[in-house]
Design an enzyme around this catalytic site. Structure first.
Site, mmCIF file in Angstrom:
data_model
loop_
_atom_site.group_PDB
_atom_site.id
_atom_site.type_symbol
_atom_site.label_atom_id
_atom_site.label_comp_id
_atom_site.label_asym_id
_atom_site.label_seq_id
_atom_site.Cartn_x
_atom_site.Cartn_y
_atom_site.Cartn_z
ATOM 1 N N SER A 162 50.024 45.743 26.247
ATOM 2 C CA SER A 162 50.295 44.510 25.516
ATOM 3 C C SER A 162 50.636 43.374 26.477
ATOM 4 O O SER A 162 50.202 42.231 26.294
ATOM 5 C CB SER A 162 51.447 44.728 24.529
ATOM 6 O OG SER A 162 51.748 43.542 23.829
ATOM 7 N N ILE A 164 49.594 43.025 29.577
ATOM 8 C CA ILE A 164 48.356 42.616 30.248
ATOM 9 C C ILE A 164 47.518 41.737 29.329
ATOM 10 O O ILE A 164 46.968 40.709 29.748
ATOM 11 C CB ILE A 164 47.555 43.857 30.688
ATOM 12 C CG1 ILE A 164 48.331 44.620 31.765
ATOM 13 C CG2 ILE A 164 46.176 43.459 31.203
ATOM 14 C CD1 ILE A 164 47.728 45.966 32.123
ATOM 15 N N LEU A 165 47.430 42.130 28.060
ATOM 16 C CA LEU A 165 46.641 41.350 27.108
ATOM 17 C C LEU A 165 47.242 39.971 26.852
ATOM 18 O O LEU A 165 46.518 39.019 26.559
ATOM 19 C CB LEU A 165 46.519 42.119 25.785
ATOM 20 C CG LEU A 165 45.695 43.406 25.826
ATOM 21 C CD1 LEU A 165 45.781 44.138 24.494
ATOM 22 C CD2 LEU A 165 44.237 43.116 26.164
ATOM 23 N N HIS A 166 48.565 39.864 26.943
ATOM 24 C CA HIS A 166 49.226 38.575 26.718
ATOM 25 C C HIS A 166 49.127 37.647 27.929
ATOM 26 O O HIS A 166 49.321 36.441 27.805
ATOM 27 C CB HIS A 166 50.707 38.785 26.363
ATOM 28 C CG HIS A 166 50.930 39.129 24.937
ATOM 29 N ND1 HIS A 166 50.795 40.411 24.444
ATOM 30 C CD2 HIS A 166 51.272 38.358 23.874
ATOM 31 C CE1 HIS A 166 51.052 40.408 23.147
ATOM 32 N NE2 HIS A 166 51.347 39.182 22.777
ATOM 33 N N GLY A 167 48.858 38.190 29.099
ATOM 34 C CA GLY A 167 48.753 37.353 30.289
ATOM 35 C C GLY A 167 49.692 37.813 31.383
ATOM 36 O O GLY A 167 50.842 38.177 31.111
#
Length: 291
Positions: A162, A164-167
């Site tokens: 999560s 990584i997906l958020h930045g």
């Protein structure tokens, strides 16, 4: 099939609309899928809630944050302003999805559940209610797939993905990993506390509950709600409306915000971690004596 006489393909006969199987499918679909009226009502509600959320975020909460007399109240309103902006985005995505024809069986399509975030029964419930589609995807394709590694490893991997997906800036991973820590420790603490006081205060509601002490249930659950509201203020304080918010702040910004609050969120987590271990030992000793 192939028509040998004309050398062309011929389509099989189309099924009749009076076909019993098609009638059955259309009847089932009509019951499962929401009607146009329900969809229009859902769109109207989402438009209204999006307007309320953006107004609270941009006007009310930001003003209250700037005029608050102490740092804790200011942190709460700053964090709430950020959460309201998230609700605005969530409701807007609901509107576009519903207008585009997206339907979710017989359930109302929902991206976020603000009430479960603003009145947090647990930090785990906040993580789910914050973004329901993302939570479902992470649970299905990350948590369940890695469950064989153990609960802790699977949960940590879920929050890591999560992040990584958020930045990959320090701000968001720091908050997400903190949410993982807070929710894991809270679940462990409440599990041991439930046994210690013989009351149903676990994060997940008991199945066939046989706890005898009913007096402490409501006060303790209210206490956990209050603690989680404090934790949300702590976690959201760095998401202010500064000029470089869209780019993401440097690591020192997050650290300085938590430093100003004396790291109280992580201190609560640490106290809960130690307390859970103390209660676990006590509960085991008491169980052995009762045998």
């Amino acid at each position: 099939g192939i028509n040998a006489e004309y050398g062309a393909t011929s389509c099989p006969p189309s099924p009749s609309f009076s076909d019993p199987s098609l009638l059955l499918l259309s009847t089932v679909a009509a019951k499962l899928l929401p009607s146009r009226k329900e969809i229009m009502i859902s769109i109207a509600q989402s438009v209204f809630m999006a307007y309320v959320a953006v107004t609270l975020s941009a006007c009310v909460m930001s003003s209250l944050s700037e005029s608050s007399p102490n740092i804790l109240l200011s942190s709460y309103f700053t964090a709430q302003s950020f959460r309201m902006s998230h609700y605005f985005v969530s409701y807007t995505s609901q509107i576009t999805a519903l207008i585009g024809g997206f339907q979710h069986k017989n359930q109302r399509f929902t991206v976020a559940e603000p009430l479960k975030v603003e009145i947090p029964g647990s930090m785990a419930a906040v993580a789910v209610a914050w973004n329901l589609p993302m939570s479902y995807w992470l649970k299905t394709y990350i948590f369940k797939k890695s469950r064989s590694l153990g609960y802790f490893a699977a949960a940590f991997l879920t929050y890591a993905v999560s992040s990584i997906l958020h930045g990959l800036n320090f701000q968001l991973p720091a908050v997400l990993i903190s949410i993982f820590s807070f929710s894991y420790v809270e679940a462990d603490f409440r599990e041991e506390l439930s046994t210690f006081v013989d009351a149903c205060v676990k994060v997940q509601k008991c199945q066939n509950c046989d706890h005898q002490n009913k007096v402490f249930v409501v006060p303790l659950k209210l206490l956990f709600i209050a603690l989680n509201i404090l934790q949300l203020a702590y976690l959201g304080v760095m998401f202010d409306l500064g000029p470089i918010q869209a780019e993401g702040y440097a690591w020192w910004h997050t650290v300085s915000k938590w430093y100003d609050l004396f790291w109280y969120g992580h201190v609560i987590c640490g106290v809960g971690f130690v307390s859970a271990h103390v209660m676990r030992r006590f509960n085991r000793n008491r169980a052995q004596k009762e045998k």
